[in-house]
Each structure stands twice: as C-alpha cells, then as structure tokens.
Design an enzyme around this catalytic site. Structure first.
Site, PDB file in Angstrom:
ATOM      1  N   TRP A  10       0.819  -1.225   0.000  1.00  9.27           N
ATOM      2  CA  TRP A  10       0.000   0.000   0.000  1.00  9.27           C
ATOM      3  C   TRP A  10       0.850   1.271   0.000  1.00  9.27           C
ATOM      4  O   TRP A  10       0.319   2.362  -0.139  1.00  9.27           O
ATOM      5  CB  TRP A  10      -0.961  -0.021   1.197  1.00  9.27           C
ATOM      6  CG  TRP A  10      -2.221  -0.787   0.897  1.00  9.27           C
ATOM      7  CD1 TRP A  10      -2.357  -1.816   0.006  1.00  9.27           C
ATOM      8  CD2 TRP A  10      -3.515  -0.558   1.459  1.00  9.27           C
ATOM      9  NE1 TRP A  10      -3.662  -2.252  -0.018  1.00  9.27           N
ATOM     10  CE2 TRP A  10      -4.392  -1.500   0.876  1.00  9.27           C
ATOM     11  CE3 TRP A  10      -4.016   0.325   2.408  1.00  9.27           C
ATOM     12  CZ2 TRP A  10      -5.753  -1.554   1.203  1.00  9.27           C
ATOM     13  CZ3 TRP A  10      -5.372   0.253   2.747  1.00  9.27           C
ATOM     14  CH2 TRP A  10      -6.221  -0.670   2.139  1.00  9.27           C
ATOM     15  N   LYS A  11       2.167   1.132   0.199  1.00 13.02           N
ATOM     16  CA  LYS A  11       3.054   2.311   0.219  1.00 13.02           C
ATOM     17  C   LYS A  11       2.496   3.348   1.205  1.00 13.02           C
ATOM     18  O   LYS A  11       1.933   2.982   2.225  1.00 13.02           O
ATOM     19  CB  LYS A  11       3.231   2.863  -1.203  1.00 13.02           C
ATOM     20  CG  LYS A  11       3.631   1.758  -2.189  1.00 13.02           C
ATOM     21  CD  LYS A  11       4.083   2.274  -3.518  1.00 13.02           C
ATOM     22  CE  LYS A  11       4.459   1.091  -4.415  1.00 13.02           C
ATOM     23  NZ  LYS A  11       5.047   1.498  -5.681  1.00 13.02           N
ATOM     24  N   HIS A  93      12.775  -2.192  -0.978  1.00 12.67           N
ATOM     25  CA  HIS A  93      11.979  -1.699  -2.110  1.00 12.67           C
ATOM     26  C   HIS A  93      12.780  -0.605  -2.826  1.00 12.67           C
ATOM     27  O   HIS A  93      13.484   0.182  -2.186  1.00 12.67           O
ATOM     28  CB  HIS A  93      10.640  -1.153  -1.615  1.00 12.67           C
ATOM     29  CG  HIS A  93       9.699  -0.869  -2.738  1.00 12.67           C
ATOM     30  ND1 HIS A  93       9.798   0.263  -3.510  1.00 12.67           N
ATOM     31  CD2 HIS A  93       8.673  -1.588  -3.248  1.00 12.67           C
ATOM     32  CE1 HIS A  93       8.863   0.229  -4.452  1.00 12.67           C
ATOM     33  NE2 HIS A  93       8.160  -0.892  -4.309  1.00 12.67           N
ATOM     34  N   GLY A 230       1.367  -2.871  -6.203  1.00 12.83           N
ATOM     35  CA  GLY A 230       1.222  -1.572  -5.561  1.00 12.83           C
ATOM     36  C   GLY A 230      -0.172  -1.004  -5.789  1.00 12.83           C
ATOM     37  O   GLY A 230      -1.133  -1.355  -5.107  1.00 12.83           O
ATOM     38  N   GLY A 231      -0.280  -0.136  -6.787  1.00  9.66           N
ATOM     39  CA  GLY A 231      -1.526   0.596  -7.031  1.00  9.66           C
ATOM     40  C   GLY A 231      -2.767  -0.279  -7.079  1.00  9.66           C
ATOM     41  O   GLY A 231      -3.808   0.074  -6.501  1.00  9.66           O
TER      42      GLY A 231
HETATM   43  P1  PGA Z   1       2.858  -0.890  -8.843  1.00  7.04           P
HETATM   44  O1  PGA Z   1       3.901  -0.990  -7.624  1.00  7.04           O
HETATM   45  O2  PGA Z   1       2.068  -2.173  -8.855  1.00  7.04           O
HETATM   46  O3  PGA Z   1       1.990   0.301  -8.483  1.00  7.04           O
HETATM   47  O4  PGA Z   1       3.635  -0.698 -10.083  1.00  7.04           O
HETATM   48  C1  PGA Z   1       4.575  -2.183  -7.342  1.00  7.04           C
HETATM   49  C2  PGA Z   1       5.519  -1.998  -6.188  1.00  7.04           C
HETATM   50  O5  PGA Z   1       6.171  -0.942  -6.115  1.00  7.04           O
HETATM   51  O6  PGA Z   1       5.638  -2.864  -5.314  1.00  7.04           O
END
Ligand code: PGA
Length: 252
Positions: A10-11, A93, A230-231
C-alpha cells in the site's frame, strides 16, 4: 512445492477509513488457494490485525530497522512490527533504495533482523531503465541478490520480489520474456548459493504495474510464484481479480 503468494504494497496510502477496503479484500478470499499478504502503513497494523484475526490474510509492514532498538528517531524495529500484528515485512523496495539511499548490505541486515524477530522478509530487487538499456540487467540482479539476501534465508522466511524500477507505477509492464529470463536467473542463483532445498522452495514474485488485465499472462511465466502489487492492491475491485488469476494459474 511453492505456495503462490499475492502481496499488496500500500506504500504511503491508507488511513483508518481504508480499513473497509482491507475487510473487503479479506472477505473476497475466504478460501484462497494462494497466500494473501497485505503490507500496510505501520499506523494501520494494529487496527488491521484486530480486523483480520480469524481470516487467512497475512499482515505485513513495508520496512524495518536493522537494529532491535536504540537511538533511531522515526524508525521501527522488526519486533515492534511483530507486536503490532505483522508477520512479514518488505525490505529493499526500490523507493527506499532510491529515496533513503539504502544499500544492498543494509537491506541484508534488515532482512536478517526481520527473520530474527520472526518476520518473513520480502526482499526487492530490480534494475533501472538505463541499466536494462545498457544490457546490465542480469549483472545488477546478481549483485543485488547476493548482497541483499542473508545466509540464513529459507523458503519460509524469505521471498524475493523482482521489480524492474521502470515498471513500477508507470503502467509499463515487463514483457513475459523479460520476466521469465530474470526469474529463471534468480532461481538458478538461489539454487547455486543455497542448494536445491532452499533454492527451489523460495518464492519469487514479479512486481511492476501488475493489473487485473495482465495478471494471468504474468502468472503463467516460469518461476513466477505470485506478485507484489502496488496501485492495484489498494482496492478490492482491482486486487481480487489478481488473486483470482493467481489461484487459477498453472503450477510453474
Ligand atoms: P505498482 O507498484 O504495482 O503500483 O507498479 C509495485 C511496487 O512498487 O511494489
């Protein structure tokens, strides 16, 4: 022999209001064949741990310090994350390697600290666009892999995530040929360093713009054991089809 793993990252997204989405993601997979890991902001871990108790969702964090305690303002130790309910943590990461100048040696120390506290570490590797264009991808991956993965790695305490930097958050996904080449290479290196037991049981995830529309073709690639998303992990509407595609993917 490797259980597939869908991991959401989820960052720096999500507040208490987002717990409804966590709940929806958990509810959509009562009996997923794949492991489902959600790496949430540290501020949500305790709340999500209560919410997810009794579900099969594994809770994870996104970073930890390499030391167990001390004068490290703003940092969190692996043991703190365990206490908050995490069972896994992402380390290395590319956003941390870039934004916080983290070296592979530091990533290795973090992974070791995570394992010592009982956390599974998801160790991220990946080349930049310039490195790929200079045909240095496999050299970069080899260097990051050997320096970032601790000697104590096992198939249970370690997951490798291959994330080409140019594919993260850009909508540019690596081709299946590019993914297969790197995943096969990582598998061979793990087997060479750790032997077949650890080498064959360690899961290797692909990450970088994984979406419902491209998940199935990525999951069919050899040595792809799942994804770090991620997104598209932020909403149940996007994440569930990815996990469903992983459940349906062939053994590879
Ligand atoms: P993303 O990110 O799916 O939004 O490209 C992946 C990640 O950074 O783990």
């Amino acid at each position: 022999m490797r259980r597939k793993l869908a991991a959401g990252n989820w960052k720096m997204n999500g507040t208490r209001a987002s717990l409804a989405e966590v709940q929806a993601i958990a509810k959509a997979h009562p009996a997923a064949q794949s492991d489902l890991l959600l790496c949430l902001p540290a501020t949500l871990l305790s709340l999500a741990a209560d919410q997810l108790s009794g579900t099969s969702v594994i809770l994870g964090a996104q970073d930890c310090h390499s030391e167990p305690s001390g004068a490290h303002t703003g940092d969190l130790s692996a043991a703190m994350l365990v206490e908050a309910g995490a069972r896994a943590v992402i380390v290395g990461h590319s956003e941390r390697r870039e934004n916080h100048e983290e070296s592979s040696e530091l990533v290795r120390a973090k992974a070791r600290a995570a394992n010592e506290a009982g956390l599974m570490s998801v160790i991220c590797l990946g080349e930049s666009l310039a490195q790929r264009e200079a045909a240095n991808t496999l050299d970069i991956i080899a260097g990051q892999l050997s320096a970032s993965v601790p000697d104590t790695a096992t198939g249970e305490n370690t997951v490798i995530a291959y994330e080409p930097i140019w594919a993260i958050g850009t909508g540019m996904t690596a081709t299946t040929a590019q993914i297969g080449e790197v995943h096969d290479f990582i598998r061979a290196r793990l087997e060479r360093r750790f032997g077949a037991g650890v080498g064959l049981s360690t899961r290797i995830l692909y990450g970088g713009s994984v979406k419902p529309a491209n998940a199935a073709e990525i999951f069919a690639v050899s040595n792809v054991d799942g994804a770090l998303v991620g997104g598209a992990s932020l909403t149940q509407a996007d994440f569930t089809p990815i996990v469903t595609a992983l459940d349906a993917a062939p053994e590879n």
